[in-house]
Enzyme design. Structure first.
Site: not given
Ligand code: 77M
Ligand code: MG
Length: 214
Positions: A144, A169-170, A199, A141
């Site tokens: 992506k 997810d996603n 969500e 999650d």
């Molecule tokens: O956690 C992070 C980076 S940010 C979270 C990613 N998730 C999303 O971007 C995410 C986005 C959306 C979404 C946003 C805007 C919209 F208009 C529509 C949907 C929905 C979701 O359910 C999501 O999960 C990390 C990075 C590097 C690493 O190595 C690590 O281990 C972790």
């Molecule tokens: Mg997600």
């Protein structure tokens, strides 16, 4: 300076949930994000699919990539058997700080190991640092475009075993097209798509469940 969205989410948990009650923490976040301020938790609709896959797998060691505020960490950890553990990796220190407090508020801090850093750096250290032989369940999650490289890394580090379940997810929104191609055309995985919605919205999204075969 004002508060952040994760800080406001934590406030909503502290105000509306009961300390030590994971179900009330989940409901408080879902209510807040549906009626007050959207946030990128897996949410209640996809959360039911996550719950059912978890109940089926009943993992002893689970890995989550992308903690954010800890909503899915609470969803996962509340269903783990005693002595089972969830390791969750979060890249963003501000997210991790809030997640620790939300996981602790739910009373699940003894079942969850939150590690700050990049999944690409931390996955190769899982065995030595946490004495992990392999994972029974992985929830993807995070970024992506990290789904494929991190899945390959888990394979190469011998962290997947026959029957390990990956749940991503996603896969529709924001989308993980390379990941779907990777797991669906791969003889080493048995994949199935679970349709749902993004969500707290009516936008289409879903979870991809992939069982590692060898
Ligand atoms: O956690 C992070 C980076 S940010 C979270 C990613 N998730 C999303 O971007 C995410 C986005 C959306 C979404 C946003 C805007 C919209 F208009 C529509 C949907 C929905 C979701 O359910 C999501 O999960 C990390 C990075 C590097 C690493 O190595 C690590 O281990 C972790
Ligand atoms: Mg997600």
């Amino acid at each position: 300076t004002g508060s952040s969205r994760p800080q406001r989410m934590l406030k909503a948990v502290q105000k509306n949930a009961t300390k030590g009650d994971p179900k009330s923490v989940i409901s408080a976040i879902d209510y807040y994000c549906r009626h007050k301020e959207w946030a990128m938790n897996v949410g209640d609709d996809k959360g039911l699919i996550l719950d059912s896959v978890l109940t089926e797998v009943n993992p002893s060691t689970a890995l989550e990539l992308g903690t954010y505020c800890g909503y899915s960490s609470v969803r996962i950890a509340r269903l783990l058997s005693p002595d089972s553990k969830l390791i969750t990796i979060e890249f963003n220190p501000a997210f991790a700080a809030i997640a620790r407090q939300i996981i602790a508020y739910a009373g699940l801090q003894d079942k969850v190991i939150l590690v700050e850093g990049a999944s690409g750096d931390l996955i190769p250290k899982m065995k030595e640092r946490f004495g992990i032989k392999s994972f029974d369940f992985v929830f993807l999650d995070h970024w992506k475009d990290r789904y494929v490289p991190d899945t390959k890394l888990l394979e190469d580090c011998g962290l997947l075993k026959k029957g390990t379940v990956l749940l991503a997810d996603n896969v529709i929104c924001p989308g993980a097209p390379e990941y779907l191609k990777y797991v669906r055309n791969n003889p080493r995985y048995e994949s199935r798509y679970y349709p749902s919605n993004l969500e707290y919205t009516k936008v289409e999204d879903g979870l991809e469940k992939s069982v590692f075969l060898e």
